[in-house]
Design a protein around this motif. Sequence first.
Motif, PDB file in Angstrom:
ATOM      1  N   VAL A  76      40.632  30.895 -19.173  1.00  0.00           N
ATOM      2  CA  VAL A  76      40.109  29.590 -18.766  1.00  0.00           C
ATOM      3  C   VAL A  76      39.705  29.642 -17.292  1.00  0.00           C
ATOM      4  O   VAL A  76      38.647  29.144 -16.897  1.00  0.00           O
ATOM      5  N   LEU A  77      40.551  30.254 -16.483  1.00  0.00           N
ATOM      6  CA  LEU A  77      40.253  30.392 -15.060  1.00  0.00           C
ATOM      7  C   LEU A  77      38.986  31.223 -14.844  1.00  0.00           C
ATOM      8  O   LEU A  77      38.128  30.870 -14.024  1.00  0.00           O
ATOM      9  N   VAL A  78      38.856  32.304 -15.593  1.00  0.00           N
ATOM     10  CA  VAL A  78      37.684  33.169 -15.466  1.00  0.00           C
ATOM     11  C   VAL A  78      36.409  32.413 -15.851  1.00  0.00           C
ATOM     12  O   VAL A  78      35.372  32.535 -15.184  1.00  0.00           O
ATOM     13  N   ALA A  79      36.482  31.622 -16.913  1.00  0.00           N
ATOM     14  CA  ALA A  79      35.303  30.863 -17.353  1.00  0.00           C
ATOM     15  C   ALA A  79      34.853  29.878 -16.281  1.00  0.00           C
ATOM     16  O   ALA A  79      33.647  29.706 -16.049  1.00  0.00           O
ATOM     17  N   GLN A  80      35.798  29.248 -15.615  1.00  0.00           N
ATOM     18  CA  GLN A  80      35.446  28.268 -14.591  1.00  0.00           C
ATOM     19  C   GLN A  80      35.082  28.924 -13.261  1.00  0.00           C
ATOM     20  O   GLN A  80      34.539  28.264 -12.377  1.00  0.00           O
ATOM     21  N   ALA A  81      35.374  30.219 -13.135  1.00  0.00           N
ATOM     22  CA  ALA A  81      35.031  30.927 -11.907  1.00  0.00           C
ATOM     23  C   ALA A  81      33.541  31.246 -11.827  1.00  0.00           C
ATOM     24  O   ALA A  81      33.051  31.630 -10.763  1.00  0.00           O
ATOM     25  N   ALA A  82      32.817  31.089 -12.942  1.00  0.00           N
ATOM     26  CA  ALA A  82      31.376  31.358 -12.938  1.00  0.00           C
ATOM     27  C   ALA A  82      30.683  30.428 -11.944  1.00  0.00           C
ATOM     28  O   ALA A  82      30.887  29.214 -11.964  1.00  0.00           O
TER      29      ALA A  82
END
Length: 313
Positions: A76-82
């Motif tokens: 989830v964190l990686v997805a929002q890091a985009a």
Amino acid sequence: MNILVLAEHDNAQLKASTLATVAAASRLDGPIHLLVAGHGCASVAEEGSRIAGVGKVLLADAPWLADRLAENLAPVLVAQAAGCSHVFAPATSFGKNVLPRAAALLGVSQISDVVDIVSADTFVRPIYAGNALATVQSVDPVILASVRVSAFEHAAQQGGCAAIESVDAGADLGLSRVVARELSDNGHPELASAKVIVAGGRGLGSAESFHTLLDPLADKLGAAIGATRAAVDAGYVTNDCQVGQTGKIVAPDLYVAVGISGAIQHLAGIKGSRTIVAINKDPDAPIFEIADYGLVGDLFEILPQIGQALDES
């Protein structure tokens, strides 16, 4: 570009570590987005929206995020890091659990335990148990960094009016689950965020002496209870009270070290304290080298006298 901050919370309220992490992120130019991931945590998102400096709150709410397990939370964190230039998380057990996994998924290096921010790509972190500071420059497209919360002042809890946006909560990967959770409550403030800490070492001699002498003093001062690793290993207190390199890093206004010789691992955890008072019968104890005030004498005689003086004041 946006700066993403991962919020630490218990599904009911934000932890103080989040405020320090937002303050660190505020050192950089760019909108700050706060990611609140959990279950039934709408109140946490509302609390986060009021933090000064936060431009938007991203709310990921799902049953599989209730325990904030790294295996489900990192994607989830990686997805929002985009689209973000930086991702910050507190350097607590929570942040240390999630951030390395997210860094691996992104294929970038993590900068750990940041104590100062020089520029957008340059950070300062302690090495050699805090005896030296390293200035680290990153060339990664997105910078992931954990923040030593004791090194930054807290962002104001009021003054913001950020919008709250629901985001994809990912999926339950089924890689881990919480079997049980036991939370200890010693009746004193939380150690990591306490303004006053009374800590004991092996010099107290026993668990009975530790609590008989330190608990009343902590009660009078409104202080948290801390301990050295030696005291924890001896069974005087539980390991959530441990201060030092392998415990909690603290920076209170007042740190009272009782019967603590001053091993380098312990000193690494208290160097940020504004005032250190040491009580030890050994005048050559290393703790006196960094203490602002030192009392050389028998702690079993000194502590009752201090308690009596506080009662009379």
